[in-house]
Write a protein that holds these residues in place. Structure first.
Motif, PDB file in Angstrom:
ATOM      1  N   PHE A   1       0.920  -0.744  -0.084  1.00 29.73           N
ATOM      2  CA  PHE A   1       0.181   0.248  -0.307  1.00 29.73           C
ATOM      3  C   PHE A   1       0.983   1.405  -0.442  1.00 29.73           C
ATOM      4  O   PHE A   1       2.109   0.765   0.569  1.00 29.73           O
ATOM      5  N   ASN A   2       0.364   2.164  -0.533  1.00 27.96           N
ATOM      6  CA  ASN A   2       1.058   3.360  -0.158  1.00 27.96           C
ATOM      7  C   ASN A   2       0.475   4.254   0.868  1.00 27.96           C
ATOM      8  O   ASN A   2      -0.558   3.752   2.023  1.00 27.96           O
ATOM      9  N   ARG A   3       1.075   5.596   0.462  1.00 30.54           N
ATOM     10  CA  ARG A   3       1.098   6.339   2.049  1.00 30.54           C
ATOM     11  C   ARG A   3      -0.099   7.128   2.097  1.00 30.54           C
ATOM     12  O   ARG A   3      -0.475   7.818   2.913  1.00 30.54           O
TER      13      ARG A   3
ATOM     14  N   TYR B   1      -2.933   4.848   2.237  1.00 30.37           N
ATOM     15  CA  TYR B   1      -3.304   3.390   1.975  1.00 30.37           C
ATOM     16  C   TYR B   1      -4.159   2.307   0.311  1.00 30.37           C
ATOM     17  O   TYR B   1      -5.082   2.178   0.391  1.00 30.37           O
ATOM     18  N   GLN B   2      -3.616   3.386  -0.851  1.00 30.25           N
ATOM     19  CA  GLN B   2      -3.952   2.945  -2.027  1.00 30.25           C
ATOM     20  C   GLN B   2      -3.003   1.263  -2.294  1.00 30.25           C
ATOM     21  O   GLN B   2      -2.082   1.337  -2.214  1.00 30.25           O
ATOM     22  N   PRO B   3      -3.694   0.793  -2.240  1.00 27.82           N
ATOM     23  CA  PRO B   3      -3.637  -0.880  -2.775  1.00 27.82           C
ATOM     24  C   PRO B   3      -2.117  -0.470  -4.130  1.00 27.82           C
ATOM     25  O   PRO B   3      -2.988  -0.160  -5.075  1.00 27.82           O
ATOM     26  N   ILE B   4      -1.322  -1.154  -4.407  1.00 27.64           N
ATOM     27  CA  ILE B   4      -0.376  -0.584  -5.394  1.00 27.64           C
ATOM     28  C   ILE B   4       0.618  -2.064  -5.762  1.00 27.64           C
ATOM     29  O   ILE B   4       0.234  -2.801  -5.354  1.00 27.64           O
ATOM     30  N   ARG B   5       0.923  -1.664  -7.130  1.00 25.27           N
ATOM     31  CA  ARG B   5       1.415  -2.751  -7.839  1.00 25.27           C
ATOM     32  C   ARG B   5       0.717  -4.184  -7.802  1.00 25.27           C
ATOM     33  O   ARG B   5      -0.564  -4.163  -8.117  1.00 25.27           O
ATOM     34  N   LYS B   6       1.378  -5.389  -8.277  1.00 23.81           N
ATOM     35  CA  LYS B   6       0.647  -6.594  -8.899  1.00 23.81           C
ATOM     36  C   LYS B   6       0.333  -7.188  -7.863  1.00 23.81           C
ATOM     37  O   LYS B   6      -1.220  -7.358  -8.157  1.00 23.81           O
TER      38      LYS B   6
ATOM     39  N   PHE C   1      -4.422   4.990 -10.322  1.00 28.05           N
ATOM     40  CA  PHE C   1      -3.528   6.451  -9.865  1.00 28.05           C
ATOM     41  C   PHE C   1      -2.967   6.020  -9.110  1.00 28.05           C
ATOM     42  O   PHE C   1      -1.266   6.995  -8.842  1.00 28.05           O
ATOM     43  N   ALA C   2      -2.957   5.770  -7.899  1.00 31.05           N
ATOM     44  CA  ALA C   2      -1.995   5.233  -7.215  1.00 31.05           C
ATOM     45  C   ALA C   2      -0.679   4.284  -7.422  1.00 31.05           C
ATOM     46  O   ALA C   2       0.883   4.657  -7.187  1.00 31.05           O
TER      47      ALA C   2
END
Length: 286
Positions: free
Chosen positions: A35-37, A39-44, A175-176
């Motif tokens: 998760f990014n800061r 709190y969005q799930p990112i990457r694969k 966007f994340a």
């Protein structure tokens, strides 16, 4: 993509991972999600999680569709969904992560209701066969019976879409993930101005037709260059860009409010950084 078994052994899964793979995996295996800061799930791992959540939203036995507003869904049902997701994915503890997952469930639940409505709903003809043949439709029909509420939401959505003057060009990339890619490329977070520019022009470097994006960017560039040329301080250019850009995007009387559709607004020193999704001025209360 990494996944871990019940004993903590880490393995790597290569290739495509679809929701049915997540449902079928056994032995306490769980997929790792970053998760990014915000709190969005990112990457694969984030992509796999979002696809799985979208699948949950389509299963009426797990995610009731007859309730008009997702916020009014039984809290125990929401807690069961969070427990199910955490049983399949490694996610940091904390209510804020639970809320982030439930936000995605609510979003995909709305999209699924729209698909069912487009597939089945006819305000003048609703056959018994339609109602009897599909469990999802039976659940959805209870929602569609509140036609006055539906029309109100539809009118609000239609009005909001008509206000759009900028269209992002991110395609299926969230966007994340775009923000994460920028940070890996440049070793820092993007400013509001450069992130908007990055996500609202094509690979050829042009802006979509029939939008105001080119006009907005040209105006911002002109004001930024003028501000940098006349400034006597050593303020970093990225802060000047954000100050100028945010003045263009915010209404003066509502500069302390979070605009609808602009994504996350975060405090960075004394500068409001806006992760812009669209160019509309509709505002949410604090």
């Amino acid at each position: 993509m990494q996944f871990t078994d019940a004993e903590g052994k880490v393995e790597v899964w290569s290739g495509s991972i679809q929701p049915h793979d997540v449902w079928l995996i056994k032995g306490g295996f769980r997929f790792e999600v970053c998760f990014n800061r915000y709190y969005q799930p990112i990457r694969k791992g984030g992509v796999v999680l979002v696809k799985f959540v979208a699948d949950i939203a389509k299963k009426s036995e797990l995610c009731p569709i007859g309730v008009v507003n997702w916020r009014n869904v039984n809290k125990q049902v929401q807690a069961d969904i969070v427990e199910l997701i955490r049983g399949k994915f490694i996610i940091l503890d904390g209510e804020i992560y639970n809320d982030a997952m439930l936000k995605h469930v609510g979003k995909h639940r709305r999209q699924w209701k729209f698909e069912l409505k487009a597939r089945y709903f006819n305000p003048t003809v609703r056959t018994r066969q339609q109602i009897e043949n599909d469990q999802s439709w039976r659940n959805c029909s209870r929602y569609l019976a509140r036609i006055s509420e539906i029309l109100k939401y539809a009118d609000n959505g239609r009005e909001a879409r008509a206000m759009l003057s900028h269209l992002h060009t991110n395609g299926s990339t969230s966007f994340a993930n775009s923000r994460d890619e920028f940070e890996m490329e440049h070793g820092r977070e993007p400013g509001g101005y450069e992130f908007f520019d990055r996500t609202h022009k094509t690979k050829d470097g042009v802006y979509p037709e029939n939008t105001n994006t080119q006009e907005l960017i040209d105006m911002a560039k002109s004001k930024i260059d003028a501000s940098v040329a006349t400034s006597s301080s050593s303020k970093p250019r990225i802060e000047v860009e954000d100050e100028v850009f945010n003045k263009l995007m915010y209404d003066k009387d509502n500069s302390n409010q979070k605009p609808v559709g602009y994504g996350f607004v975060v405090k960075r020193s004394d500068v409001w950084e806006c992760m812009l999704y669209y160019g509309k001025k509709a505002l949410l209360p604090k």
